[in-house]
Design a protein around this motif. Sequence first.
Motif, PDB file in Angstrom:
ATOM      1  N   GLU A 533      11.331   0.314   0.972  1.00 61.68           N
ATOM      2  CA  GLU A 533       9.939   0.381   1.387  1.00 61.68           C
ATOM      3  C   GLU A 533       9.700   1.377   2.512  1.00 61.68           C
ATOM      4  O   GLU A 533       8.549   1.641   2.860  1.00 61.68           O
ATOM      5  CB  GLU A 533       9.491  -1.015   1.858  1.00 61.68           C
ATOM      6  N   ALA A 536       7.437   4.569   2.283  1.00 64.29           N
ATOM      7  CA  ALA A 536       5.985   4.327   2.312  1.00 64.29           C
ATOM      8  C   ALA A 536       5.447   4.512   3.722  1.00 64.29           C
ATOM      9  O   ALA A 536       4.353   5.045   3.923  1.00 64.29           O
ATOM     10  CB  ALA A 536       5.668   2.929   1.785  1.00 64.29           C
ATOM     11  N   LEU A 537       6.201   4.072   4.710  1.00 63.72           N
ATOM     12  CA  LEU A 537       5.769   4.251   6.099  1.00 63.72           C
ATOM     13  C   LEU A 537       5.695   5.722   6.464  1.00 63.72           C
ATOM     14  O   LEU A 537       4.682   6.202   6.986  1.00 63.72           O
ATOM     15  CB  LEU A 537       6.742   3.545   7.053  1.00 63.72           C
ATOM     16  N   ARG A 539       5.593   8.354   4.594  1.00 68.73           N
ATOM     17  CA  ARG A 539       4.618   9.125   3.820  1.00 68.73           C
ATOM     18  C   ARG A 539       3.190   8.855   4.293  1.00 68.73           C
ATOM     19  O   ARG A 539       2.307   9.684   4.119  1.00 68.73           O
ATOM     20  CB  ARG A 539       4.767   8.814   2.330  1.00 68.73           C
ATOM     21  N   ALA A 540       2.980   7.686   4.872  1.00 66.16           N
ATOM     22  CA  ALA A 540       1.633   7.332   5.339  1.00 66.16           C
ATOM     23  C   ALA A 540       1.385   7.806   6.772  1.00 66.16           C
ATOM     24  O   ALA A 540       0.256   7.788   7.240  1.00 66.16           O
ATOM     25  CB  ALA A 540       1.440   5.816   5.258  1.00 66.16           C
ATOM     26  N   SER A 671       9.855   1.396  -3.468  1.00 62.36           N
ATOM     27  CA  SER A 671       8.522   0.864  -3.735  1.00 62.36           C
ATOM     28  C   SER A 671       7.620   2.035  -4.093  1.00 62.36           C
ATOM     29  O   SER A 671       7.707   3.094  -3.474  1.00 62.36           O
ATOM     30  CB  SER A 671       7.953   0.189  -2.489  1.00 62.36           C
ATOM     31  N   VAL A 672       6.744   1.824  -5.035  1.00 58.37           N
ATOM     32  CA  VAL A 672       5.974   2.953  -5.577  1.00 58.37           C
ATOM     33  C   VAL A 672       4.750   3.293  -4.725  1.00 58.37           C
ATOM     34  O   VAL A 672       4.140   4.358  -4.897  1.00 58.37           O
ATOM     35  CB  VAL A 672       5.566   2.652  -7.042  1.00 58.37           C
ATOM     36  N   ASN A 673       4.454   2.434  -3.761  1.00 64.31           N
ATOM     37  CA  ASN A 673       3.217   2.574  -2.965  1.00 64.31           C
ATOM     38  C   ASN A 673       2.975   3.994  -2.482  1.00 64.31           C
ATOM     39  O   ASN A 673       3.803   4.557  -1.787  1.00 64.31           O
ATOM     40  CB  ASN A 673       3.266   1.664  -1.735  1.00 64.31           C
ATOM     41  N   GLY A 674       1.823   4.530  -2.845  1.00 66.49           N
ATOM     42  CA  GLY A 674       1.451   5.872  -2.433  1.00 66.49           C
ATOM     43  C   GLY A 674       1.538   6.886  -3.565  1.00 66.49           C
ATOM     44  O   GLY A 674       0.841   7.896  -3.570  1.00 66.49           O
TER      45      GLY A 674
ATOM     46  N   GLU B 533      -0.703   3.768   9.942  1.00 64.50           N
ATOM     47  CA  GLU B 533       0.234   3.884   8.827  1.00 64.50           C
ATOM     48  C   GLU B 533       1.087   2.644   8.617  1.00 64.50           C
ATOM     49  O   GLU B 533       1.801   2.543   7.634  1.00 64.50           O
ATOM     50  CB  GLU B 533       1.135   5.105   9.058  1.00 64.50           C
ATOM     51  N   LEU B 537       3.833   0.241   5.311  1.00 68.03           N
ATOM     52  CA  LEU B 537       5.201  -0.299   5.310  1.00 68.03           C
ATOM     53  C   LEU B 537       5.212  -1.751   4.844  1.00 68.03           C
ATOM     54  O   LEU B 537       5.976  -2.133   3.957  1.00 68.03           O
ATOM     55  CB  LEU B 537       5.809  -0.203   6.713  1.00 68.03           C
ATOM     56  N   ALA B 540       4.449  -2.367   1.280  1.00 71.28           N
ATOM     57  CA  ALA B 540       5.493  -1.895   0.356  1.00 71.28           C
ATOM     58  C   ALA B 540       6.755  -2.760   0.427  1.00 71.28           C
ATOM     59  O   ALA B 540       7.630  -2.647  -0.427  1.00 71.28           O
ATOM     60  CB  ALA B 540       5.853  -0.446   0.680  1.00 71.28           C
ATOM     61  N   SER B 671      -4.271   4.647   6.854  1.00 72.37           N
ATOM     62  CA  SER B 671      -3.837   5.537   5.779  1.00 72.37           C
ATOM     63  C   SER B 671      -4.052   4.801   4.465  1.00 72.37           C
ATOM     64  O   SER B 671      -3.786   3.602   4.375  1.00 72.37           O
ATOM     65  CB  SER B 671      -2.346   5.864   5.915  1.00 72.37           C
ATOM     66  N   ASN B 673      -2.548   5.056   1.636  1.00 71.86           N
ATOM     67  CA  ASN B 673      -1.384   4.944   0.743  1.00 71.86           C
ATOM     68  C   ASN B 673      -1.186   3.537   0.178  1.00 71.86           C
ATOM     69  O   ASN B 673      -1.030   2.578   0.939  1.00 71.86           O
ATOM     70  CB  ASN B 673      -0.099   5.336   1.478  1.00 71.86           C
ATOM     71  N   GLY B 674      -1.185   3.450  -1.117  1.00 78.40           N
ATOM     72  CA  GLY B 674      -0.960   2.181  -1.787  1.00 78.40           C
ATOM     73  C   GLY B 674      -2.224   1.622  -2.416  1.00 78.40           C
ATOM     74  O   GLY B 674      -2.174   0.874  -3.379  1.00 78.40           O
ATOM     75  N   GLU B 676      -4.401   3.465  -3.908  1.00 80.98           N
ATOM     76  CA  GLU B 676      -4.774   4.308  -5.053  1.00 80.98           C
ATOM     77  C   GLU B 676      -4.567   3.564  -6.366  1.00 80.98           C
ATOM     78  O   GLU B 676      -5.132   3.930  -7.392  1.00 80.98           O
ATOM     79  CB  GLU B 676      -3.938   5.595  -5.048  1.00 80.98           C
TER      80      GLU B 676
END
Lengths: 744, 744
Positions: A533, A536-537, A539-540, A671-674, B533, B537, B540, B671, B673-674, B676
Amino acid sequence: MAPSAVTVGDKDVAHLPLKLGGKQNGANGHSEQHVDELQMESHDKTQYVLGSFRCLIADLCQQFKMGHPGSAMGMAAIGVALWKYAMKYSPENANFFNRDRFVLSNGHACLFQYTFLHLVGYKNMTFEQLTSYHSDRWDSYCPGHPEIEHEGIEVTTGPLGQGIANAVGLAMATKHLGAVYNRPGYEMVNNMTWVMIGDACLQEGLGMESIQLAGHWRLNNLCVIYDNNQITCDGSVDLCMAEDVNMKMRASGFEVLEVEDGNYDVESIVKALISARANQERPTFINVRTTIGVGSANANNAAVHGAPLGKEDIANIKKTYGMDVEKTLEVSQDVYDFFREAVPRGRQLENDWNDQLSRYSKEHPELAAEFKKRMKGEMLDDWTKYIPKKEDFSTEPTPSRKSAGNVCNPLAQNIGNFMVGTADLTPSVNMAWKNKVDFQNPNLRTACGINGDYTGRYIHWGIREHAMASVSNGMAAFQKGCILPVTSSFFMFYIYAAPGVRMGALQSLQVIHIATHDSIGTGEDGPTHQPIELAALYRAMPNFLYIRPCDSEEAAGAFISAVGAKDTPSMISVARQNVAQYPQYSSREGVQKGAYVFIEEEDADVTLIGVGAEMCFAVDTRKVLKEKHGIKARIISFPCQRLFEAQPIEYRREVLQNRSKAPRVVIEAYSVNGWERYADAGFSMHSFGHSLPREYVYGRFNFDADKIAAKIKPLVEDVRSNGIESLRGEFRDLNADYVRDVFH
Amino acid sequence: MAPSAVTVGDKDVAHLPLKLGGKQNGANGHSEQHVDELQMESHDKTQYVLGSFRCLIADLCQQFKMGHPGSAMGMAAIGVALWKYAMKYSPENANFFNRDRFVLSNGHACLFQYTFLHLVGYKNMTFEQLTSYHSDRWDSYCPGHPEIEHEGIEVTTGPLGQGIANAVGLAMATKHLGAVYNRPGYEMVNNMTWVMIGDACLQEGLGMESIQLAGHWRLNNLCVIYDNNQITCDGSVDLCMAEDVNMKMRASGFEVLEVEDGNYDVESIVKALISARANQERPTFINVRTTIGVGSANANNAAVHGAPLGKEDIANIKKTYGMDVEKTLEVSQDVYDFFREAVPRGRQLENDWNDQLSRYSKEHPELAAEFKKRMKGEMLDDWTKYIPKKEDFSTEPTPSRKSAGNVCNPLAQNIGNFMVGTADLTPSVNMAWKNKVDFQNPNLRTACGINGDYTGRYIHWGIREHAMASVSNGMAAFQKGCILPVTSSFFMFYIYAAPGVRMGALQSLQVIHIATHDSIGTGEDGPTHQPIELAALYRAMPNFLYIRPCDSEEAAGAFISAVGAKDTPSMISVARQNVAQYPQYSSREGVQKGAYVFIEEEDADVTLIGVGAEMCFAVDTRKVLKEKHGIKARIISFPCQRLFEAQPIEYRREVLQNRSKAPRVVIEAYSVNGWERYADAGFSMHSFGHSLPREYVYGRFNFDADKIAAKIKPLVEDVRSNGIESLRGEFRDLNADYVRDVFH
């Protein structure tokens, strides 16, 4: 201990001559500065200034009925000792290179710093600005915590523990630059770093990691000033702390001084500060007893920490300190006169240093030329020429952590700006270059045979990921571009470092983090070491580049992006295991655009998004789709979402083919989030990982070209029958079943 | 110091009688156990066992040419002292309630623990299982780091610093349960917690936070055993550590013992362990000098840390220890005989305790009934009846942090399972209930007037977010369901706690984290305190519920979900500021489904997704859209993505109306992210925040119904003209412009 005393361990140092700076062999001063007997102002004048300051703080919080008055009031005498007597700085040029650095690690007490910046004459900190604290002015220089963007603020603080870590980094920078550039008679870089802390920095793990490192490196140019008021938000420190702090600081390698009356005894504080600067052996910890909100009816109570005191209390405080109760936000000319000699003093300091630089430039022209480059934040050499060419890389499967090392090592070896370290994973992260010299206390060379001194540029951070990131921020903040810190650890452990990484992004400090052992491919170490996970952090996170290169060529591209991003920290996320090389497809230029077409295919039925170490699954799945299922797939390599978002819309549409009828499927063992922004479906992780050898762990979670292809086939068929529109609006998790199948 | 000595500070304690357990007034033993003079095995037999053990470890790593042999070999004598002599456990019932807890904080040395579990006769740890270490067996009980799922493992360790924190939590649980349930003559809960650490736990900030807390609380039932081999991955500890460790541990409130020859001197280690158990004042730190990889040609070298030793070296080790070079993975019957008395001893221990429980049940029937509930992990009362009803809540705007307090306080006050704490934010997080008693060392009551003792259930963690989370994991791991820890801090500072929160999720440990001051609404404290952000995390993270309630009713729903999730930690994310109450729309049942229709609208043109403190913008935007633009909007409240994902597809489609032509827009000051996955467009943050009062900071980033509506209008018009299909496949960031407009 008698009041008004300064003690060093058991020794009374009250006899110390009151000298500022002066020629102190090897200590932290300015050798060319005149040695003056310190002229302390009269007791009455000093007490008047302290009272004025405290009333001003109380008024500033009362204005908008918000803010943190208590600590700022309590620390007034410390501030006078620093800005009036001990600290070397130039209000007319906040960025004077060899200035002392001051860090307010207890950042909530920001009014303390803002007010002194105003009183000593920093240009931008006008009275109007000072009174904008907690106002609705979006362009206030007085935010709720100090921010690096503003004149006189070295680093952004507030999250507790960060400031003391930054201060260690600032002190390291001084030590390093001094060791590299100073020559006999020319102490070009020898400033002190002063850091104010409250109880938090002695409780937060980050603070303690940083203290250990400062003691280990014997950073005698660092002075930690402890605002020991025995109060935190919850009340008495006794609620959560029963340590012998002085004993602990001594155990960590600090000189410990105590000041009994930190509320009023400016002279003793000054003596302690001077003693800290003169220390040739170790960093200094000054334990100053203060009273939070001193003067208030609620002094010594948590109530004064984060709330205004109220009109009645303020009136009483003004009476106590002999101020005019009718006047608010009052700064008399006497108070300004007390402080404003800082301006000519700073000018003189800077002039002296500039003169020294001129002479240094004549005597050591080459060194001076290099030093001036560093001052301007320039790289000492054209870094681009050290990036290996595509043809330099092996085409055999290579661990991408090794690729990262192959790219970084020549940069680090050849360019003096780089300071590269690891959180005790030298054998694993491949960041050490041949003949590296460690950044170390030089005494260790004789004591333990360690190849290191302060000129060294390889840093053993120990098992302290958080400090690694946050101290690196301090090094980067010393002077923009002067030092480029590179950190390294397993990706999973950048979850420990995350608060520091964030502070770097917030402050636009360029630090490059090399995160190895990413994804479940890490293998045997198991789910505790397999990040799922964490991407995800990152990337955000605003102003941050999380880059996952798929092979050596992409690793080169990742470094080009990261080294080029002067205002943005980056993380280059690489794998432990061998990954296939794709010289025919991979492109460093593509990486710099965040994503690019890896394998094009006309009239593709599906676009596969391949990422980092899992690119092999995209490539292999494409083959299976074609050969077994007659499905045509194109592949996008997508190492960095944020770089891609910065591309023109036309480029993004071209890469994604967002008007095509082909669905997009991302394949990544996270995790796919984002990713849902770019993909219609994902083949991803829906649980933590498993301890298995790398070649088995992927299979355990269905990362296998046949299995992936089998899940993509019905998706493609669905789109063929019902159109891409039928798919969109409902993201499909193609690998979600295993959670039910395997774990339940 | 002479070899084979144990020293306590300056005192030599080698004279300590060799007794195990026995009636030790107030100390940690089993009062009913027979007091036996300890029968140490002969020197020769002991040395034979040590040699056998070390050869077995070397062989186990050689099998698959992977693993960590060095520490496990170095710690062999410590293991013998623990499992053969000092530790109280029952191999036939790994979950015997009053067993000593053992935590291997240096989890990479897991073979150490696995091998002793096998030797003393834990049923599941067969020889076949033992030899599966680093094999391709997915059902191995010997993963690369110890995992809680397996018999005899108290907590999952590996990420350094976590284990020692967990151990502090386990020791707290013992102290607390003992204080609540023990009665004169009935020491129902008085087990020791033993934790092995390497250098990492003395370097990682988390380790140091935990040490401080253990010292502060005087957890005399905790013994930290330091495998002091002076080697880390990078080489000598001198590279990164120059502390006086013993002095530091004393400063932190530990009793410090030293064992000079930790490689072979089992007797001295046993004496130290017994002394630790007998300590009535404070936790014990045993500094044991060992040699990593002792016996290997590379002993005392980092090379033996994480790689197999090789056949040649292993042959030599076997010669050194008098083993048969030809045999691998050899455990002789003598070795089993040496250890297997642990089985009847454990049986006896358990029988004695069960007898005690019977008598206790007669003498203290009500208390015993309650105690048995705790043993079974049951709540002591029907918790659902303490959750306020909707009509109990004010309909006036209320800070959702206050709502969270209103829900949590009655639970905590009335149900003994709850232990609630904060990282020094008692005045801000609203988690303290009336007449709470603190969990404290009882001496503080007289010394400092603090209302606390070990029966207390309110925890002042100090400014130590990471320890708060990780120590809470330890409390939760003591016995499933027995203690329900609740932590609290500002949401932003859960970035410090993230590694601990993750370990809770990985271990399925129920801990509830109350994260207040979420989003930019936090205001004046500025971007350092405004999470942007971090939600990405936690959304995810596998096996984790991140719940953002929009008002008091939803806060009730969030607690219902969190308290009900017995195998999953949760975070309830609430705002500092007043938020509007929507009793006509909000629903606790809806929260438990993750998302639900908040305001329905027939033939809606757009679906707005409202989240937490930003729900007001969705509601207000809906109004503006209708009144100004003639656009009809429906609203979904979406407090928890993971709960929603667990709903049947039919429900999800109904809420999302994914077959409708109306686009979905998420409004959240994070953010995006997620999101979407659920939305076609987002009105979100694209930078860090800003220090401004709450009523201004939202506006600064365009969070304003008029501005949001103005951005949604063209989106709706686009869809009207071109269909929803034109939109999908390309997520739209409706608030991205400000990054260019404001910051550049």
